[in-house]
Design a protein around this motif. Structure first.
Motif, short mmCIF file in Angstrom:
data_model
loop_
_atom_site.label_atom_id
_atom_site.label_comp_id
_atom_site.label_asym_id
_atom_site.label_seq_id
_atom_site.Cartn_x
_atom_site.Cartn_y
_atom_site.Cartn_z
N HIS A 214 1.43 -10.54 59.51
CA HIS A 214 0.89 -11.75 58.86
C HIS A 214 0.16 -12.59 59.90
O HIS A 214 0.77 -13.27 60.71
N HIS B 216 -4.12 -14.43 60.67
CA HIS B 216 -5.42 -14.80 60.13
C HIS B 216 -6.47 -14.45 61.18
O HIS B 216 -6.67 -15.21 62.13
N LYS C 157 -3.70 -12.43 48.43
CA LYS C 157 -2.78 -13.41 49.02
C LYS C 157 -2.80 -14.66 48.16
O LYS C 157 -3.87 -15.20 47.86
N HIS D 71 6.60 -15.35 54.52
CA HIS D 71 7.42 -16.35 55.19
C HIS D 71 8.88 -16.30 54.73
O HIS D 71 9.77 -16.15 55.55
N ASP E 41 1.81 -15.14 62.27
CA ASP E 41 1.05 -16.19 61.59
C ASP E 41 -0.02 -16.81 62.51
O ASP E 41 -0.43 -17.95 62.31
ZN LIG Z 1 -0.38 -17.64 57.43
#
Ligand SMILES: [Zn+2]
Length: 561
Positions: free
Chosen positions: A83, A85, A299, A382, A445
């Motif tokens: 996970h 970006h 997502k 999460h 993340d």
């Molecule tokens: Zn994220």
């Protein structure tokens, strides 16, 4: 190791025989999804970049065209960050970062240097400034930016994202003058003694300038992807799940793939149903570029984050009575979006932080599983705060828990404040969720946290932060073993993206994505795990990172400029 060079030479051979390479004298480790460890001493890699064979102790090594001596070092599968970006990470590396400045003058120097180094950037953007750490006693002004960048617009976000600092050129483009009124929910800072805007825009007033900042150009995006890849392979990350891929992001990945610049493997989750359809059409894309890119699914965000009290809780925040946070979409919209993706065979990944949000996603999955049965691998992203009563529900319908260990240490004190002492039993509870039967996939993340899988492994097994706090670990019953943690960063993360059998393990037929490390993670104690150095990173049998300080140029990897 210079396999790339050797492979290039092999192409020149008139026979063009298949060239395979044996890497021997290694402490080789691979781990299955369930944490079962395979150890080996040598690995044969075919010229297609896949593992042909592992050789275990006492076994005779096969013949190979090339042989590399691993000199006894540890080899593990490439880490998969389940996970993050990608473009957020890369674009963040391109802008001015003032978070390490301690005075206004230092910030001005940094901005001036950046402007000089980037002469063709139409706007200078960035952030991280904090007038408190500068000891300024007031906000900075446009004039103080004009002295370093007079000719181009500048827009710099405050460290908390709640204010922005513009120069005169930016205010001119935004059309902001003394006559401009404060918008609802926002404030234009004014110079003392008048109405003239000072250059700082608070909360909703930020949009006055922000709306004028041009979106990144294709060339910016290409460079951002390049920088993100550099950072990831340096950290030992060879594959990622990209959470919230836009069409521009996807086109960036495609350009890189078409031009041979895509190094890491990207499992993509579109940022909305329209983008999902735009990218994938009637279903997930094929695996492109030798398993380097695939649109897996969608997502969705169900709630916000604990820090800003946007996480949706079953009961009020302990430090904000009356506030339970809020869902970002209602239950009907959630189910409609999930259904829209599932009916076309897309995978669904839903962001859920608070216990109410997690319960709601679990309910939605339970309802939709009647219609959409089979191997769906619903992902909950999460799964940070879960009501212990809901944890067993993670074990049903093949739900995957995609969790980010380092959030636990970053959030610990804040989570205690937000939730109070009696609602922590299901917080960052990877042990309990795994025991309920949900496969784990670990990630960072990034750019929220650094994309450092070894820090993640250390937290997963110790529940202690980098300073060893709290000693013995926070809610230590939620620790997992290093084998389980490694699995969640490799084979488990691959499974979470339908990539099992392609990459994630070192096993015959899988892509030869691996790291050469300076220590054996299975033998390291938790604090030593953080210190493990990635010496080399290989993807598809090609070396893409080498930590040794040799003057090897990789200019061919850089996007054209
Ligand atoms: Zn994220």
């Amino acid at each position: 190791m210079k396999l790339r060079l050797l492979a290039a030479l092999a192409l020149l051979l008139p026979t063009s025989a298949l060239a395979d390479t044996l890497i021997d004298n290694i402490n080789g480790i691979s781990v299955d999804r369930n944490g079962t460890v395979t150890r080996f001493e040598a690995m044969l890699i075919g010229d297609d970049g896949k593992v042909v064979q592992l050789v275990s102790r006492g076994e005779r090594a096969p013949r190979a065209d090339f042989r590399e001596n691993g000199r006894g070092r540890t080899v593990v599968p490439g880490m998969i960050d389940a996970h993050l970006h990608v473009m957020g990470l890369g674009l963040g590396l391109l802008v001015v970062d003032l978070s390490d400045t301690s005075t206004l003058a230092e910030a001005q120097r940094k901005i001036a240097e950046y402007a000089a180094a980037n002469p063709d950037r139409p706007w200078i953007v960035g952030g991280g400034w904090n007038q408190e750490t500068w000891g300024l006693g007031r906000f900075p002004t446009a004039a103080e930016l004009d002295t370093v960048v007079p000719d181009r617009p500048v827009w710099l976000e405050r460290v908390d994202g709640h204010a922005g600092w513009a120069n005169t050129a930016a205010m001119t483009i935004a059309g902001v003058t003394a006559a401009t009124a404060d918008p609802a929910g926002g404030r234009i800072e004014r110079l003392p003694g008048g109405r003239a805007p000072s250059g700082v825009f608070v909360d909703n007033a930020r949009a006055l300038v922000e709306a004028k900042v041009p979106p990144p150009r294709a060339a910016d995006r290409d460079l951002a992807l390049h920088r993100a890849q550099e950072l990831l392979v340096r950290n030992g990350v060879t594959a990622v799940a990209d959470m919230g891929t836009s069409i521009e992001d996807w086109m960036t990945y495609r350009r890189a793939g078409d031009e041979g610049r895509l190094r890491i493997r990207i499992m993509s989750y579109a940022s909305s149903v329209p983008e999902m359809i735009l990218i994938g059409g009637s279903g997930p894309t094929a695996w492109l570029y030798d398993d380097r890119l695939r649109l897996n699914g969608l997502k969705l965000y169900l709630d916000g984050a604990l820090g800003s009290r946007g996480a949706w809780l079953k009961a009020a925040y302990a430090d904000d009575p009356g506030n339970i946070g809020l869902p970002r979409i209602d239950g009907t919209a959630l189910r409609n979006n999930m259904s829209r993706a599932a009916m076309e065979g897309y995978q669904v990944a839903v962001h859920a932080i608070g216990d109410a949000a997690n319960a709601e996603v679990l309910s939605a999955i339970e309802e939709l599983s009647d219609d959409y049965n089979g191997d769906r691998r619903w992902r909950i992203e999460h799964a940070q705060v879960v009501d212990p009563a809901d944890i067993p529900r993670f074990g049903r319908h093949g739900i995957i828990a995609s969790m980010q260990p380092v959030h636990q240490t970053s959030d610990r004190l804040m989570a205690e404040a937000r939730l109070g002492p009696n609602r922590l039993a299901g917080a960052y509870a990877w042990r309990a969720i795994s025991d309920a039967g949900a496969p784990l996939a670990f990630g960072s993340d990034a750019p929220v946290e650094a994309p450092d899988p070894f820090a993640g492994l250390a937290v997963a097994v110790s529940r202690e932060d980098a300073a060893g706090q709290p000693p013995g670990g926070w809610l230590p019953q939620q620790k997992v073993t290093i084998e389980e943690a490694l699995a969640a960063y490799t084979a488990g993360a691959a499974y979470a993206g339908f990539a099992e059998g392609r990459f994630g393990r070192l096993a015959a037929g899988e892509r030869a994505d691996f790291l050469v490390l300076d220590a054996d993670p299975l033998e390291a104690d938790p604090q030593d795990l953080r210190e493990i150095r990635v010496l080399e990173t290989w993807i598809g049998g090609q070396e893409v990172y080498d930590a040794s300080p040799e003057p090897e140029q990789r200019a061919s990897d850089a996007p054209g400029r």
